[in-house]
Scaffold this active site. Structure first.
Site, short mmCIF file in Angstrom:
data_model
loop_
_atom_site.label_atom_id
_atom_site.label_comp_id
_atom_site.label_asym_id
_atom_site.label_seq_id
_atom_site.Cartn_x
_atom_site.Cartn_y
_atom_site.Cartn_z
N GLN A 132 -55.90 -104.12 -64.71
CA GLN A 132 -55.52 -103.42 -64.24
C GLN A 132 -55.19 -103.56 -62.40
O GLN A 132 -55.18 -104.56 -61.54
CB GLN A 132 -55.17 -101.61 -64.36
CG GLN A 132 -55.01 -100.87 -64.80
CD GLN A 132 -54.40 -99.80 -65.25
OE1 GLN A 132 -55.04 -99.51 -66.44
NE2 GLN A 132 -53.98 -99.24 -64.54
N GLU B 27 -46.53 -91.90 -61.39
CA GLU B 27 -47.54 -91.48 -61.63
C GLU B 27 -46.54 -90.00 -61.61
O GLU B 27 -47.43 -88.99 -61.98
CB GLU B 27 -48.40 -90.78 -61.43
CG GLU B 27 -48.87 -92.53 -60.80
CD GLU B 27 -50.17 -92.98 -61.66
OE1 GLU B 27 -50.45 -92.50 -62.73
OE2 GLU B 27 -49.71 -94.26 -61.77
N ARG C 213 -52.81 -92.03 -65.33
CA ARG C 213 -51.37 -91.44 -65.13
C ARG C 213 -50.94 -90.48 -63.80
O ARG C 213 -50.08 -90.38 -64.11
CB ARG C 213 -50.50 -91.15 -66.69
CG ARG C 213 -48.87 -91.86 -65.87
CD ARG C 213 -47.78 -91.62 -67.61
NE ARG C 213 -47.09 -92.52 -66.86
CZ ARG C 213 -45.89 -92.95 -67.77
NH1 ARG C 213 -46.38 -93.43 -68.56
NH2 ARG C 213 -44.18 -93.92 -66.82
N CYS C 214 -52.38 -90.32 -62.58
CA CYS C 214 -52.13 -90.09 -61.52
C CYS C 214 -52.64 -90.36 -61.08
O CYS C 214 -53.57 -91.25 -61.63
CB CYS C 214 -52.47 -88.09 -62.48
SG CYS C 214 -54.71 -88.27 -61.36
O1 CDP Z 1 -47.62 -98.70 -59.90
P1 CDP Z 1 -46.92 -98.46 -61.15
O2 CDP Z 1 -45.54 -99.51 -61.18
O3 CDP Z 1 -47.31 -98.29 -61.85
O4 CDP Z 1 -46.21 -97.11 -60.54
P2 CDP Z 1 -44.94 -97.32 -58.94
O5 CDP Z 1 -44.70 -97.70 -58.13
O6 CDP Z 1 -44.67 -95.67 -59.84
O7 CDP Z 1 -43.59 -97.98 -60.68
C1 CDP Z 1 -42.93 -97.79 -61.16
C2 CDP Z 1 -41.80 -98.81 -61.72
O8 CDP Z 1 -40.84 -97.59 -61.46
C3 CDP Z 1 -41.59 -99.33 -61.18
O9 CDP Z 1 -40.73 -100.75 -61.97
C4 CDP Z 1 -41.00 -99.44 -59.97
O10 CDP Z 1 -40.31 -100.23 -59.37
C5 CDP Z 1 -40.21 -98.05 -60.62
N1 CDP Z 1 -39.11 -97.39 -59.14
C6 CDP Z 1 -37.99 -97.97 -58.36
O11 CDP Z 1 -37.10 -98.04 -59.63
N2 CDP Z 1 -38.23 -97.21 -57.75
C7 CDP Z 1 -38.81 -96.00 -57.09
N3 CDP Z 1 -38.73 -94.90 -55.39
C8 CDP Z 1 -39.85 -96.32 -57.51
C9 CDP Z 1 -40.93 -96.77 -58.22
#
Ligand code: CDP
Length: 806
Positions: free
Chosen positions: A237, A760, A384-385
């Site tokens: 990761q 998360e 997942r948090c």
């Molecule tokens: O770090 P990780 O990718 O696990 O988590 P994240 O930043 O929360 O994003 C998860 C997915 O949701 C990604 O594809 C982000 O681009 C999308 N996302 C989104 O569409 N809009 C947001 N405000 C936050 C995340």
């Protein structure tokens, strides 16, 4: 603008930028079986490694005899701690500043611990050879209870630390004690609690569980002795951090190490840490001169790789008689297992647990966390948090319910009364955080209205009457939760891992024909980065998302970043992407002005082009500007159109949400049925609503599993009771509830596009909602608190203990 130019809205839609429910570009290969996972990799001459693991939770190793295994045809090598010791690789540093055995050095400390590594021509030979290795163990007394581990006469688990009174996080007061971490104002909190109208007290246990990704952990290490280059494909990761750590541990220069994370089948925190399998595969490849693959099986994964949670949280919360919260006190006993291998930023030995004041305006608070060693697997990852936030959210959301019972108050009303108000943001919490933005009352009211909260309570009361009158055996529980997440680690001044500041990065190259590639320091494990990061860029630089390739996970090509976990990708790498896009746009503006023969300030951005102010028919599209960047050099400006951004966020982002679960509980069987699950998330600016919905469904399903049955439990002598998917609850489509998703939008004031993380949140928010529903069903019969997981047997037992079985 000439007649042929499509209107602004049409051009914007063609970009599939921010806010578009663009279909996941990754899925074309995944749905056709063309994904490329670690175990798909087959290199010429590749060998396979597998572990001899300890059947005991605590034992001394008197001898290891590998003669029979070594004599077996197809076995190439057997490694033990004695083989690794001359290389100083029999122990390795952990992310938490502790050390961990790579292979058992004199004793074993948990069931499933790695004792010897067999390298063979195929996986089956390795597995058979393992059976031939004779290990003579002498059993030692086992401690699986973190409270008993602190007794004066408790067995010494970590003999290597026995005389050390200082640990990585300060003084140790017992041979099985790791650290004490304190936050907040102890005296002031105790004074408030001592004189409060009402104090509610509870021990809230968040049981040990496991992220259990679909794909287990693994790697293929390949040492090219001729060129001196080590390449490791793995389920990492954080590939860059792995490269740095691998260099520091092995002494191989960092430029001679290439780490590649190919497709990853889910991580959820499980693939952040460094495991003995990686070290052993690398050493084996160096020794044998050929590539060596190590891939865990499911039992290895559940027994030996990073667990999550295992927090005993003793809480006291005080309030006025009319329900205004005045103080919060919390002491956590954190069971870290045999080695402290928690994946947290260095300065935060209990992660961001100090977000445990939640969504509430609590004037004073105190928190102390004691980390303790036991005979269990090490780890402590943020399944997942964001670092221990789900424990914090569960704690406060249970304490609110317990307080509501004590006050005889409706738990929704108690929350409304105590939420941080919109005008209080940025909000400084009593335990040290600065919440960036929020509008909790709006979200909460929307959620309560959406589920018809008042009529649900009426229906619940009617059901209770029916139950008491013998007309039904099913109760209704209404589980409420309002959570505040803290994601986007993090400002480099606060957050580092092994000294590496937690910034992130994006590098963009625009090709002459107007398409692009962007490389990031993060790595998707199913979150859809290739889809969404292209959307951020499309809106920033006016090139359609379909014309932008997103690449992650190869340290030879991607800019340095700290990886993907804790929903940090959008807050940090997403911000880097926007900032790099803005650099591209700034250069494109100069080129446009030059070509249009006006001053730089006389052109303005218009979706996918720069146009002359007041003369929109005179413009240059990004496609034209890309080509011009390569062939019409502006005097004094270097050719090409590339940019890189390393982004150090000024603060974390604080997504939040309101979740409500309506559950029917059968008092006689302990079975439950989720009648309704409503999830409102506020993650600021929404990049892709469809992907967000998918993230919420996935996270809430993991939360459902944790709350309703999933656990890693140990018996008294340290046997893992749930090391197979027969015993470890992983919901299928059959058990998974139906979800209704909703949202409000409160942008982050400091993120370039106002986005907060979301991946998360659903795990953080759903666990208390499910658990509170179970508790709420039995509240009229006097239930205050009962530990998760709420499987059928435990729910049946609650009903029995409350005398409901007649
Ligand atoms: O770090 P990780 O990718 O696990 O988590 P994240 O930043 O929360 O994003 C998860 C997915 O949701 C990604 O594809 C982000 O681009 C999308 N996302 C989104 O569409 N809009 C947001 N405000 C936050 C995340």
């Amino acid at each position: 603008m000439n007649d042929m130019t499509p209107p602004k809205a049409e051009r914007a839609a063609a970009l599939k930028g921010l806010g578009s429910a663009r279909k996941r570009v990754e899925d074309a290969r995944f749905t056709q079986g063309k994904g490329n996972y670690v175990d798909d990799l087959k290199l010429p001459g590749m060998l396979f490694g597998d572990f001899v693991r300890s059947p005991y939770a605590h034992a001394r190793i008197k001898s290891i005899n590998a003669d029979k295994a070594k004599a077996m045809p197809g076995v190439v090598a057997v490694l033990t701690a004695a083989d690794l010791a001359p290389l100083k690789l029999h122990w390795m540093p952990t992310l938490a500043g502790d050390v961990q055995m790579v292979l058992a050095d004199g004793k074993v400390l948990f069931q499933g611990q790695e004792v010897a590594f067999v390298v063979a021509q195929d996986r089956y030979i390795a597995a058979d050879a393992i059976e031939l290795i004779e290990v003579d163990y002498e059993e030692l007394p086992v401690v699986v209870d973190p409270f008993k581990a602190q007794a004066p006469d408790a067995p010494v688990l970590r003999e290597d630390l026995e005389c050390k009174t200082e640990g990585a996080h300060g003084p140790r007061r017992h041979h099985n004690h790791i650290f004490t971490w304190e936050q907040g104002d102890k005296e002031a909190t105790e004074a408030v609690l001592g004189s409060a109208d009402v104090v509610a007290e509870e021990m809230v246990y968040y049981h040990r569980t496991h992220p259990c990704p679909l794909e287990t952990c693994g790697c293929v290490a390949s040492m090219d002795a001729v060129n001196g280059k080590l390449t490791v494909h793995g389920t990492f990761q954080a590939p860059h951090a792995v490269r740095t750590v691998a260099s520091l541990i092995s002494g191989i220069a960092e430029h001679n190490i290439r780490i590649i994370s190919p497709d990853i089948g889910g991580g959820f925190g499980n693939k952040v840490g460094v495991y003995p399998g990686y070290i052993c595969a690398i050493v084996a490849s160096i020794v044998t001169g050929v590539p060596v693959k190590w891939v865990e099986d499911r039992m290895d994964n559940l027994m030996a790789t990073a667990f999550a949670r295992d927090y005993w949280m003793q809480g006291r919360i005080s309030a006025t008689r009319d329900g205004k919260i005045t103080g919060l006190w919390c002491h956590v006993t954190a069971d870290h297992g045999a080695f402290d291998a928690c994946a947290d930023p260095t300065k935060f030995p209990a992660g961001f647990f100090n977000i445990c004041t939640g969504s509430y305006d609590i004037p004073v608070a105190y928190l102390a966390v004691d980390g303790v060693y036991t005979n269990k697997a090490p780890g402590g990852v943020a399944y997942r948090c964001s670092f221990r936030v789900t424990e914090a959210a569960y704690f406060i959301e249970r304490m609110i319910e317990v307080l509501a019972i004590k006050l005889g108050m409706d738990a929704a009303e108690l929350r409304t009364k105590n939420f941080i108000r919109k005008d209080q943001f940025p909000y400084h919490s009593a335990l040290g955080w600065e919440y960036d933005s929020g509008d909790y009352h709006t979200a909460w009211d929307k959620a309560l209205n959406a589920v018809g909260y008042d009529s649900l309570r009426k229906e619940q009361a009617q059901r209770l009457d029916d139950f008491k009158a013998g007309r039904t055996r099913k109760l209704i529980g209404i589980g409420l939760a309002h959570f505040t997440e803290i994601v986007g680690a993090g400002p480099v001044k606060n957050c580092d891992i092994l000294g590496l500041g937690m910034f992130d990065s994006c590098e963009i190259r625009i090709h002459p024909t107007g398409s692009a590639i962007a490389r990031l320091g993060t790595i998707s494990q199913g979150q859809g980065h290739a889809t969404t990061f292209a959307q951020i860029l499309a809106s920033e630089i006016g090139i359609p998302a379909d014309d932008i390739t997103i690449e992650e996970g190869d340290t030879d090509t991607a800019p340095y970043g700290l990886g993907t976990y804790g929903s940090r990708s959008t807050p940090v790498a997403g911000a880097a992407t926007a900032m790099a896009g803005r650099k591209i746009r700034a250069k494109a503006q100069m080129i446009a002005a030059y070509l249009l023969e006006v001053h730089d300030d006389d052109v303005e951005w218009d979706v996918d082009r720069f146009a002359v102010k007041g003369a929109p028919e005179r413009f240059k599209t990004m496609k034209e500007l890309a080509f011009a960047a390569y062939n019409q050099a502006i005097p004094g400006l270097e050719p090409g159109l590339e940019a890189v951004s390393y982004y150090d966020p000024p603060n974390m982002t604080y997504p939040f949400g309101a979740y409500i679960c309506v559950m029917e509980v059968d008092v006689d069987t302990g079975e439950h049925e989720i009648r309704q699950f409503y999830a409102l998330d506020d993650c600021g600016t929404r990049i892709n609503p469809m992907i967000i919905e998918g993230q919420v469904h996935g996270g809430a399903t993991e939360g459902y599993a944790i709350a309703m049955g999933q656990e890693i439990a140990y018996d008294e002598i340290g046997n893992v009771k749930n090391a197979t998917l027969m015993d470890f609850f992983l919901p299928t489509a059959w058990e998974t509830p139906h979800y209704t998703t909703d949202h409000t939008v409160t942008p982050s004031p400091h993120h370039p596009i106002g986005a907060k993380g979301v991946g998360e949140s659903p795990n953080v928010g759903s666990v208390p909602a499910f658990s509170n529903a179970v508790h709420d069903a039995f509240r009229p019969f006097g239930l205050v608190h009962s530990h998760m997981p709420h499987d059928h047997w435990r729910i049946w037992r609650i009903a029995r203990d409350l005398g409901l079985h007649g």
